[in-house]
Scaffold this motif. Structure first.
Motif, mmCIF file in Angstrom:
data_model
loop_
_atom_site.group_PDB
_atom_site.id
_atom_site.type_symbol
_atom_site.label_atom_id
_atom_site.label_comp_id
_atom_site.label_asym_id
_atom_site.label_seq_id
_atom_site.Cartn_x
_atom_site.Cartn_y
_atom_site.Cartn_z
ATOM 1 N N GLU A 5 0.853 -1.187 0.000
ATOM 2 C CA GLU A 5 0.000 0.000 0.000
ATOM 3 C C GLU A 5 0.892 1.242 0.000
ATOM 4 O O GLU A 5 2.027 1.207 0.459
ATOM 5 C CB GLU A 5 -0.905 -0.006 1.240
ATOM 6 C CG GLU A 5 -1.937 -1.121 1.233
ATOM 7 C CD GLU A 5 -2.848 -1.064 0.015
ATOM 8 O OE1 GLU A 5 -3.342 0.027 -0.329
ATOM 9 O OE2 GLU A 5 -3.050 -2.123 -0.595
ATOM 10 N N PRO A 6 0.379 2.358 -0.494
ATOM 11 C CA PRO A 6 1.190 3.585 -0.468
ATOM 12 C C PRO A 6 1.662 3.892 0.952
ATOM 13 O O PRO A 6 0.945 3.659 1.921
ATOM 14 C CB PRO A 6 0.215 4.657 -0.967
ATOM 15 C CG PRO A 6 -0.781 3.911 -1.802
ATOM 16 C CD PRO A 6 -0.919 2.562 -1.120
ATOM 17 N N THR A 7 2.886 4.352 1.056
ATOM 18 C CA THR A 7 3.462 4.614 2.361
ATOM 19 C C THR A 7 4.271 5.910 2.305
ATOM 20 O O THR A 7 4.686 6.337 1.231
ATOM 21 C CB THR A 7 4.364 3.441 2.803
ATOM 22 O OG1 THR A 7 4.950 3.762 4.060
ATOM 23 C CG2 THR A 7 5.448 3.140 1.787
ATOM 24 N N LEU A 8 4.487 6.515 3.447
ATOM 25 C CA LEU A 8 5.291 7.730 3.513
ATOM 26 C C LEU A 8 6.775 7.405 3.460
ATOM 27 O O LEU A 8 7.574 8.231 3.032
ATOM 28 C CB LEU A 8 4.961 8.519 4.781
ATOM 29 C CG LEU A 8 3.525 9.052 4.863
ATOM 30 C CD1 LEU A 8 3.304 9.747 6.201
ATOM 31 C CD2 LEU A 8 3.238 10.005 3.715
ATOM 32 N N THR A 9 7.152 6.229 3.915
ATOM 33 C CA THR A 9 8.556 5.857 3.896
ATOM 34 C C THR A 9 8.847 5.001 2.676
ATOM 35 O O THR A 9 8.065 4.136 2.301
ATOM 36 C CB THR A 9 8.943 5.086 5.171
ATOM 37 O OG1 THR A 9 8.141 3.911 5.256
ATOM 38 C CG2 THR A 9 8.738 5.925 6.409
ATOM 39 N N GLU A 10 9.963 5.293 2.080
ATOM 40 C CA GLU A 10 10.363 4.541 0.893
ATOM 41 C C GLU A 10 10.727 3.105 1.271
ATOM 42 O O GLU A 10 11.329 2.856 2.306
ATOM 43 C CB GLU A 10 11.576 5.210 0.255
ATOM 44 C CG GLU A 10 12.101 4.455 -0.939
ATOM 45 C CD GLU A 10 13.411 5.026 -1.449
ATOM 46 O OE1 GLU A 10 13.619 4.949 -2.654
ATOM 47 O OE2 GLU A 10 14.204 5.526 -0.638
ATOM 48 N N LYS A 11 10.319 2.190 0.446
ATOM 49 C CA LYS A 11 10.726 0.802 0.587
ATOM 50 C C LYS A 11 11.507 0.432 -0.659
ATOM 51 O O LYS A 11 11.187 0.839 -1.758
ATOM 52 C CB LYS A 11 9.513 -0.119 0.753
ATOM 53 C CG LYS A 11 8.777 0.109 2.062
ATOM 54 C CD LYS A 11 7.782 -1.006 2.306
ATOM 55 C CE LYS A 11 6.981 -0.787 3.551
ATOM 56 N NZ LYS A 11 7.668 -1.029 4.768
ATOM 57 N N ARG A 12 12.551 -0.357 -0.463
ATOM 58 C CA ARG A 12 13.396 -0.777 -1.586
ATOM 59 C C ARG A 12 13.130 -2.242 -1.883
ATOM 60 O O ARG A 12 13.149 -3.084 -0.991
ATOM 61 C CB ARG A 12 14.857 -0.565 -1.247
ATOM 62 C CG ARG A 12 15.160 0.931 -1.083
ATOM 63 C CD ARG A 12 16.596 1.180 -0.970
ATOM 64 N NE ARG A 12 17.216 0.859 -2.257
ATOM 65 C CZ ARG A 12 18.458 1.168 -2.545
ATOM 66 N NH1 ARG A 12 19.203 1.790 -1.663
ATOM 67 N NH2 ARG A 12 18.972 0.864 -3.711
ATOM 68 N N ILE A 13 12.913 -2.515 -3.150
ATOM 69 C CA ILE A 13 12.633 -3.866 -3.619
ATOM 70 C C ILE A 13 13.715 -4.253 -4.620
ATOM 71 O O ILE A 13 13.984 -3.526 -5.575
ATOM 72 C CB ILE A 13 11.246 -3.956 -4.310
ATOM 73 C CG1 ILE A 13 10.140 -3.347 -3.432
ATOM 74 C CG2 ILE A 13 10.943 -5.388 -4.727
ATOM 75 C CD1 ILE A 13 9.920 -4.031 -2.114
ATOM 76 N N ALA A 14 14.333 -5.414 -4.390
ATOM 77 C CA ALA A 14 15.324 -5.940 -5.335
ATOM 78 C C ALA A 14 14.606 -6.851 -6.320
ATOM 79 O O ALA A 14 13.921 -7.792 -5.919
ATOM 80 C CB ALA A 14 16.394 -6.723 -4.579
ATOM 81 N N LEU A 15 14.739 -6.561 -7.584
ATOM 82 C CA LEU A 15 14.197 -7.414 -8.630
ATOM 83 C C LEU A 15 15.360 -8.246 -9.146
ATOM 84 O O LEU A 15 16.280 -7.729 -9.776
ATOM 85 C CB LEU A 15 13.580 -6.588 -9.759
ATOM 86 C CG LEU A 15 12.876 -7.397 -10.836
ATOM 87 C CD1 LEU A 15 11.586 -8.010 -10.279
ATOM 88 C CD2 LEU A 15 12.567 -6.531 -12.045
ATOM 89 N N LEU A 16 15.315 -9.544 -8.840
ATOM 90 C CA LEU A 16 16.438 -10.412 -9.166
ATOM 91 C C LEU A 16 16.410 -10.828 -10.625
ATOM 92 O O LEU A 16 15.461 -11.436 -11.108
ATOM 93 C CB LEU A 16 16.415 -11.666 -8.282
ATOM 94 C CG LEU A 16 16.453 -11.422 -6.774
ATOM 95 C CD1 LEU A 16 16.430 -12.736 -6.024
ATOM 96 C CD2 LEU A 16 17.668 -10.605 -6.402
ATOM 97 N N ALA A 17 17.469 -10.483 -11.301
ATOM 98 C CA ALA A 17 17.650 -10.831 -12.700
ATOM 99 C C ALA A 17 18.981 -11.581 -12.803
ATOM 100 O O ALA A 17 19.433 -12.187 -11.831
ATOM 101 C CB ALA A 17 17.638 -9.567 -13.555
ATOM 102 N N SER A 18 19.585 -11.551 -13.954
ATOM 103 C CA SER A 18 20.892 -12.162 -14.146
ATOM 104 C C SER A 18 21.727 -11.259 -15.044
ATOM 105 O O SER A 18 21.201 -10.359 -15.699
ATOM 106 C CB SER A 18 20.756 -13.559 -14.766
ATOM 107 O OG SER A 18 20.123 -13.473 -16.025
ATOM 108 N N ASP A 19 23.012 -11.523 -15.058
ATOM 109 C CA ASP A 19 23.889 -10.733 -15.915
ATOM 110 C C ASP A 19 23.447 -10.805 -17.371
ATOM 111 O O ASP A 19 23.649 -9.851 -18.120
ATOM 112 C CB ASP A 19 25.332 -11.223 -15.799
ATOM 113 C CG ASP A 19 25.923 -10.955 -14.424
ATOM 114 O OD1 ASP A 19 25.526 -9.959 -13.781
ATOM 115 O OD2 ASP A 19 26.780 -11.740 -13.987
ATOM 116 N N VAL A 20 22.843 -11.910 -17.764
ATOM 117 C CA VAL A 20 22.483 -12.099 -19.173
ATOM 118 C C VAL A 20 21.146 -11.468 -19.543
ATOM 119 O O VAL A 20 20.745 -11.509 -20.699
ATOM 120 C CB VAL A 20 22.499 -13.595 -19.569
ATOM 121 C CG1 VAL A 20 23.896 -14.176 -19.408
ATOM 122 C CG2 VAL A 20 21.476 -14.393 -18.789
#
Length: 177
Positions: A5-20
């Motif tokens: 949900e929208p929040t006042l504090t930023e949240k960081r999300i890692a989207l896991l991909a690969s070098d390729v």
């Protein structure tokens, strides 16, 4: 779970991909654009909720996973040749942040043998001959069981990588898994 949900504090999300699959990679696959197509519709909805989406190679050893509120599996399209490294990395990530899908789910379905379990519970599979070793005898048995048009697919892999459609007179493909 991560509250999206929208929040006042930023949240960081890692989207896991690969070098390729990551944009700008010198080793990017020709179908790496599919990663871009997956990311594009996520960017605005994530930003609207004050979520920062960082595209990261799962194998980047310099990442501090603790700085992320969650990690999402995405285009990790080189895991199959580095299965143990990939699973160990997911274990490390899950000790640092919430991982979606969980390391235990990935561990369960990383090898196509999980399909046998689903079949035992009533799921319908295409006719399949399971091989631990690909050699003349096992290939002959596959043709006897399945007919003259057979697809060989590695047990650890994704998409069509390491997949071969062959007939009985074709050479046996190199099947590492």
């Amino acid at each position: 779970l991560v509250n999206l949900e929208p929040t006042l504090t930023e949240k960081r999300i890692a989207l896991l991909a690969s070098d390729v699959t990551l944009p700008g990679s010198e080793s990017r696959r020709s179908d790496g654009f599919e990663h871009d197509l997956l990311v594009a519709p996520l960017e605005q909805p994530f930003a609207d909720r004050n979520l920062t989406l960082d595209q990261i190679s799962w194998s980047d050893q310099t990442v501090d996973w603790y700085k992320y509120d969650a990690a999402l599996l995405s285009t990790t399209w080189d895991y199959w040749d580095r299965k143990e490294e990939f699973l160990n990395t997911l274990d490390q990530i899950s000790k640092s942040t919430s991982l979606f899908n969980s390391a235990s789910i990935v561990r369960w379905n990383i090898d196509k043998q999980y399909l046998r379990e689903l079949e035992s519970k009533g799921a319908k599979l295409i006719n399949t001959v399971w091989m631990d070793v690909v050699n003349d005898q096992s290939v002959k048995s596959a043709f006897e069981a399945l007919g003259d048009d057979v697809v060989f697919k590695r047990q650890v892999g994704a998409g069509a990588d390491g997949q071969f459609r062959i007939g009985p007179d074709d050479p046996i493909p190199d099947m590492p898994h």
